[in-house]
Design an enzyme around this catalytic site. Structure first.
Site, PDB file in Angstrom:
ATOM      1  N   SER A 102       0.836  -1.197   0.000  1.00 26.07           N
ATOM      2  CA  SER A 102       0.000   0.000   0.000  1.00 26.07           C
ATOM      3  C   SER A 102       0.878   1.257   0.000  1.00 26.07           C
ATOM      4  CB  SER A 102      -0.961  -0.041   1.193  1.00 26.07           C
ATOM      5  OG  SER A 102      -2.013   0.879   1.032  1.00 26.07           O
ATOM      6  N   ASP A 248      -9.040  -5.919  -4.854  1.00 26.46           N
ATOM      7  CA  ASP A 248      -8.529  -4.870  -3.969  1.00 26.46           C
ATOM      8  C   ASP A 248      -9.500  -3.689  -3.977  1.00 26.46           C
ATOM      9  OD1 ASP A 248      -7.128  -2.712  -2.756  1.00 26.46           O
ATOM     10  OD2 ASP A 248      -5.217  -3.635  -3.284  1.00 26.46           O
ATOM     11  N   HIS A 276      -7.196  -5.948  -0.189  1.00 28.05           N
ATOM     12  CA  HIS A 276      -6.180  -5.038   0.335  1.00 28.05           C
ATOM     13  C   HIS A 276      -5.731  -5.588   1.687  1.00 28.05           C
ATOM     14  CE1 HIS A 276      -4.148  -1.228  -0.306  1.00 28.05           C
ATOM     15  NE2 HIS A 276      -4.290  -0.953   0.985  1.00 28.05           N
TER      16      HIS A 276
END
Length: 298
Positions: A102, A248, A276
């Site tokens: 991320s 995601d 995610h």
């Protein structure tokens, strides 16, 4: 494994190492507002078994690391990249394999641009390419406003959970824990059933070990990469693997595709059902991809 507090870029950062120090090093860089313990030990052990020395750490404003008054001392993605580089310095590591998830993926991109001589390889997980306006785009999306950014905003299930918290913010520790569990559920992909009990245990541990749980929100104030940083990505010459998920909700799949396209020579591994998060059923596949990319024994 060994825990250690290190001095880095004027910060005191919690770190933890696994494996033999003489083996090829991997630095794991977690995402925004996330503690280093979110890198699963089972995954780390697979990397250690493959012949690596692995380090994870808490960013400033998370976990047991230094807490900042952001209003008085604002910082940037560049500062977070310097923090990470300082971890390598503290361990006496000249060059390492970087794995960033991320926002950590953006930090690792910037580290690779600034100090390619210290990067053996780069892996960008569930992230997005360095680009201007990314923070502003997501802020608008979470406010329910339309955006003009070329890459898609978060999925509705992600936006809804953040809007709900903005309308009804947690008022005590239990509500804060419940909210973080809801966020984790919204971030999870479809590759495996969501394990609420395990998630709750992790969230409780996060709150227990944080110097100041509220300080992690400061990462949401970190500005977008500059134009100069974003444009430098096209000149990156570091062996790069992009790992992304088809499910995601924070950075939809197009972000992973864009990262692989914008980083010269990058290889894309799109994992079916990955959200995610880093779910247990995919530890093996992720570890094998990392070990192959870093040239270690799989």
């Amino acid at each position: 494994m060994a825990e250690r507090m290190v001095k880095s870029n004027g910060m005191e950062l919690w770190t933890e190492s696994f494996g033999e120090p003489g083996n090829p090093p991997i630095l794991l860089v977690m995402g925004a507002s996330a503690q280093g313990i979110l890198w699963p030990e089972e995954l780390i052990n697979l990397l250690v078994a493959g012949g690596h020395y692995v380090i994870r750490y808490d960013h400033r404003d998370t976990g047991q690391s230094t807490v900042i008054d952001f209003q008085k001392n604002p910082y940037t993605l560049e500062d977070l990249a310097k923090d990470a580089m300082g971890v390598l310095d503290a361990y006496g590591i000249a060059a390492a394999h970087l794995v960033g998830a991320s926002m950590g993926g953006m930090i690792c991109q910037l580290m690779s641009i600034r100090h390619p001589e210290r990067v053996l390889s780069l892996t960008v997980m569930m992230s997005t390419p360095l680009r201007t306006g990314v923070v502003e785009t997501f802020a608008l999306a979470f406010q329910g406003q339309a955006t003009t950014e070329g890459l898609p905003p978060p999925a509705p299930r992600a936006i809804e959970v953040f809007l709900a918290a903005a309308a009804n913010p947690p008022t005590n520790l239990q509500e804060a824990i419940d909210y973080q569990v809801k966020v984790a559920r919204a971030m999870a992909g479809s590759v495996a059933p969501f394990d609420e009990q395990e998630c709750r245990r992790t969230v409780e541990r996060i709150f227990q070990r944080a110097r100041n749980p509220a300080s992690s929100a400061n990462h949401g104030l970190v500005p977008s990469p500059t134009r100069e940083q974003a444009e430098a990505l096209k000149n990156l010459r570091v062996p790069t693997l992009v790992i992304h998920g088809t499910d995601d909700p924070m950075f939809p799949p197009a972000h992973g595709v864009a990262a692989a396209e914008r980083i010269p020579g990058a290889r894309l591994l799109m994992l079916e059902g990955l959200g995610h998060d880093i779910p247990r059923p995919l530890y093996g596949e992720i570890a094998r991809a990392l070990l192959s990319h870093t040239g270690a024994r799989a």
